[in-house]
Motif scaffolding. Sequence first.
Motif, mmCIF file in Angstrom:
data_model
loop_
_atom_site.group_PDB
_atom_site.id
_atom_site.type_symbol
_atom_site.label_atom_id
_atom_site.label_comp_id
_atom_site.label_asym_id
_atom_site.label_seq_id
_atom_site.Cartn_x
_atom_site.Cartn_y
_atom_site.Cartn_z
ATOM 1 N N GLU A 1 0.834 -1.206 0.000
ATOM 2 C CA GLU A 1 0.000 0.000 0.000
ATOM 3 C C GLU A 1 0.870 1.257 0.000
ATOM 4 O O GLU A 1 0.576 2.235 -0.685
ATOM 5 N N SER A 2 1.954 1.229 0.754
ATOM 6 C CA SER A 2 2.862 2.377 0.785
ATOM 7 C C SER A 2 3.514 2.600 -0.575
ATOM 8 O O SER A 2 3.646 3.732 -1.030
ATOM 9 N N LEU B 1 13.276 3.037 8.430
ATOM 10 C CA LEU B 1 11.844 3.300 8.250
ATOM 11 C C LEU B 1 11.301 4.177 9.369
ATOM 12 O O LEU B 1 10.431 5.020 9.141
ATOM 13 N N CYS B 2 11.821 3.998 10.562
ATOM 14 C CA CYS B 2 11.399 4.835 11.682
ATOM 15 C C CYS B 2 11.772 6.294 11.421
ATOM 16 O O CYS B 2 10.972 7.210 11.638
ATOM 17 N N LYS B 3 12.983 6.515 10.934
ATOM 18 C CA LYS B 3 13.408 7.878 10.591
ATOM 19 C C LYS B 3 12.611 8.424 9.410
ATOM 20 O O LYS B 3 12.255 9.603 9.377
ATOM 21 N N ASN C 1 1.282 4.212 7.650
ATOM 22 C CA ASN C 1 1.727 2.862 7.292
ATOM 23 C C ASN C 1 3.111 2.565 7.860
ATOM 24 O O ASN C 1 3.343 1.491 8.412
ATOM 25 N N LEU C 2 4.038 3.515 7.714
ATOM 26 C CA LEU C 2 5.392 3.297 8.227
ATOM 27 C C LEU C 2 5.377 3.168 9.748
ATOM 28 O O LEU C 2 6.057 2.302 10.313
ATOM 29 N N ARG C 3 4.605 4.020 10.398
ATOM 30 C CA ARG C 3 4.519 3.950 11.861
ATOM 31 C C ARG C 3 3.977 2.594 12.304
ATOM 32 O O ARG C 3 4.500 1.967 13.229
ATOM 33 N N THR D 1 10.320 -3.541 19.062
ATOM 34 C CA THR D 1 10.091 -2.967 20.388
ATOM 35 C C THR D 1 11.168 -1.928 20.691
ATOM 36 O O THR D 1 11.061 -1.195 21.660
ATOM 37 N N ASP D 2 12.204 -1.878 19.843
ATOM 38 C CA ASP D 2 13.316 -0.944 20.054
ATOM 39 C C ASP D 2 13.010 0.464 19.569
ATOM 40 O O ASP D 2 13.526 1.437 20.103
ATOM 41 N N TYR D 3 12.193 0.583 18.529
ATOM 42 C CA TYR D 3 11.939 1.891 17.915
ATOM 43 C C TYR D 3 10.498 2.303 18.127
ATOM 44 O O TYR D 3 9.584 1.501 17.991
#
Length: 137
Positions: free
Chosen positions: A31-32, A67-69, A90-92, A100-102
């Motif tokens: 989807e992204s 992806l977090c950044k 979507n990324l979030r 669990t780290d980010y």
Amino acid sequence: MSIPVPLLLTLLALSGCHTATLLHTSNLLKESIRLLDEILNTKVSCDKMNVTNVFAGDKQDNDLETLCKATTVAWEGRSCHRDLEGIYLNLRSLVQKNSTDYKAPCPVAGGSTTSLSDFLLDLQRALRRIVKGQSLK
């Protein structure tokens, strides 16, 4: 040697949860990529807006950290393209489900910059690579 029925049912349920998580991850990635296709085919004046280049550097970040950044950059650029909010969500969701780290959005240190359109192209390439490999590291 027989496996007790309750244990077998538990294992079956757990394997179903893992399959559902992988399917959900794959759907979010696809989807992204579709949203990025739409965004990249829409010309707007802010395409040249400078954003932090989260894909530059020594490439020591893993996919989830990148992806977090990218989530942060998408959030910051949503005033340019309204569909960037969908990319952000979507990324979030991908980051939260797979780590669990980010905790998205991640802090992004100032550094090199790139245009929003180049960032979106890099993000699309990264997502396609992840889909092809079918794993987030």
